[in-house]
Design an enzyme around this catalytic site. Structure first.
Site, mmCIF file in Angstrom:
data_model
loop_
_atom_site.group_PDB
_atom_site.id
_atom_site.type_symbol
_atom_site.label_atom_id
_atom_site.label_comp_id
_atom_site.label_asym_id
_atom_site.label_seq_id
_atom_site.Cartn_x
_atom_site.Cartn_y
_atom_site.Cartn_z
ATOM 1 N N ASN A 42 0.674 -1.168 0.231
ATOM 2 C CA ASN A 42 -0.095 -0.216 0.003
ATOM 3 C C ASN A 42 0.568 1.345 0.368
ATOM 4 O OD1 ASN A 42 -2.061 -1.425 0.471
ATOM 5 N ND2 ASN A 42 -2.353 -1.117 2.626
ATOM 6 N N ASP A 250 -1.490 4.624 5.217
ATOM 7 C CA ASP A 250 -0.791 3.518 4.505
ATOM 8 C C ASP A 250 -0.174 4.754 3.275
ATOM 9 O OD1 ASP A 250 0.155 1.151 6.018
ATOM 10 O OD2 ASP A 250 -1.701 0.022 4.163
HETATM 11 O O1 RIB Z 1 -3.189 -1.012 6.812
HETATM 12 C C1 RIB Z 1 -3.746 -2.043 5.907
HETATM 13 C C2 RIB Z 1 -2.882 -2.797 6.034
HETATM 14 O O2 RIB Z 1 -2.706 -4.197 6.803
HETATM 15 C C3 RIB Z 1 -3.813 -4.500 4.055
HETATM 16 O O3 RIB Z 1 -4.266 -3.630 3.310
HETATM 17 C C4 RIB Z 1 -3.615 -5.606 5.469
HETATM 18 O O4 RIB Z 1 -3.050 -6.358 4.554
HETATM 19 C C5 RIB Z 1 -2.433 -5.476 6.496
HETATM 20 O O5 RIB Z 1 -1.463 -5.637 6.374
#
Ligand code: RIB
Length: 304
Positions: A42, A250
């Protein structure tokens, strides 16, 4: 200048729920979507959408090449993503009607690194490049050592936080991005605790422990606070219709780091990252919700 993101790649199984399942209960979901996720992936997507040259270093299971293709289609360099035997990392994510989530993680390929493989994967990194890390891959202590030897700038988002992450040489980081829970765990020595909701106390304790680090403290729908050069700057978050909060943090990380690397002032970088995070919660799914730079700039204009 490149950003090397040593980060997780997860397959996210996203279940829409009326409410979260309780212990001992069986509850049907309203829908299931399978999308590219993982904090690492992400954040790489957010960096790429913000216009940076980002090289993802990671691993997936052999049968999940589609996830690597998806990462590449977002503009991320995937030359150092390896396919290995065994399962990919994955996340079982419940999203309720308020857009909040509850996540079960399985590390899989994200937990399969060793010191030798790390040396090989970072061969092309040069002095002055950036290293971005989260806490969903193993061997972070080796990566910190390699960064010191190669003179890389380090940005770290220690999520999900654990004891091992809190014991890394975090004072070597140029940038730390923390939520309130992570900040409270790092603020002072482990024999004492700081209330994560007391932002003033958190700020003082973090600045005392990491006086030379740029720290972005994310506060969810309350925006974010920047701690830099002994100063404290806060930005509030725009009010939006929340569909799914997964990946918003993220998105913030990628946009904040991109702003710093591109030479924005730290407060402008903070504002842009907050706007990007706000836009991310209006769309379902982690990577599908990460906005383009054009959309973020348009949103900022509309809120001024
Ligand atoms: O921060 C979100 C993420 O946390 C998700 O995409 C999931 O995969 C976890 O890692």
């Amino acid at each position: 200048m490149a950003v090397f993101n040593f980060g997780s790649i997860n397959i996210d199984y996203v279940y829409r729920m009326d409410r979260f399942v309780q212990p001992g209960e069986t509850l049907s979901s309203l829908s299931l979507d399978t999308v590219l996720g993982g904090k690492g992936a992400n954040q790489s997507v957010a960096l790429a959408r913000a216009g940076l040259d980002v090289r993802h270093i990671g691993r997936v299971g052999q049968s999940d090449q589609w996830a690597v293709d998806a990462l590449r289609e977002f503009g991320v360099n995937t030359d150092c993503v390896q396919a290995i035997d065994g399962p990919s990392g994955h996340a079982i994510i419940q999203v309720d009607t308020n857009g909040e989530n509850a996540i079960v993680l399985h590390g899989g390929a994200n937990q399969s690194f060793d010191a030798n493989v790390i040396e090989t994967l970072f061969e092309s990194a040069k002095s002055g490049d950036w290293l971005l890390l989260q806490n969903e891959c193993n061997s972070l202590e080796h990566v910190f050592d390699l960064a010191e030897r190669k003179k890389l700038n380090i940005a770290f988002n220690p999520a999900p936080m654990d004891k091992a992450a809190s014991e890394l040489p975090l004072e070597r980081c140029q940038v730390l991005i923390l939520n309130e829970v992570e900040a409270a765990q790092l603020a002072i020595d482990p024999s004492q605790t700081v209330d994560g909701t007391d932002h003033a106390a958190l700020a003082v304790a973090l600045q005392a422990r990491f006086p030379n680090v740029i720290i972005a403290l994310t506060l969810g729908s309350n925006g974010a606070t920047l701690l830099h050069d002994g100063q404290r700057t806060s930005v509030s978050s725009a009010k939006v219709d929340v569909v799914d909060t997964t990946g918003a943090g993220d998105t913030f990380v990628g946009y904040f780091l991109a702003g710093i690397i591109n030479g924005l002032s730290t407060s402008d970088a903070l504002e842009r990252a907050c706007s990007a995070g706000a836009l991310a919660v209006t769309v379902a799914g982690a990577t599908p919700g990460i906005p383009t730079l054009k959309a973020v700039n348009k949103f900022i204009k509309g809120t001024h």
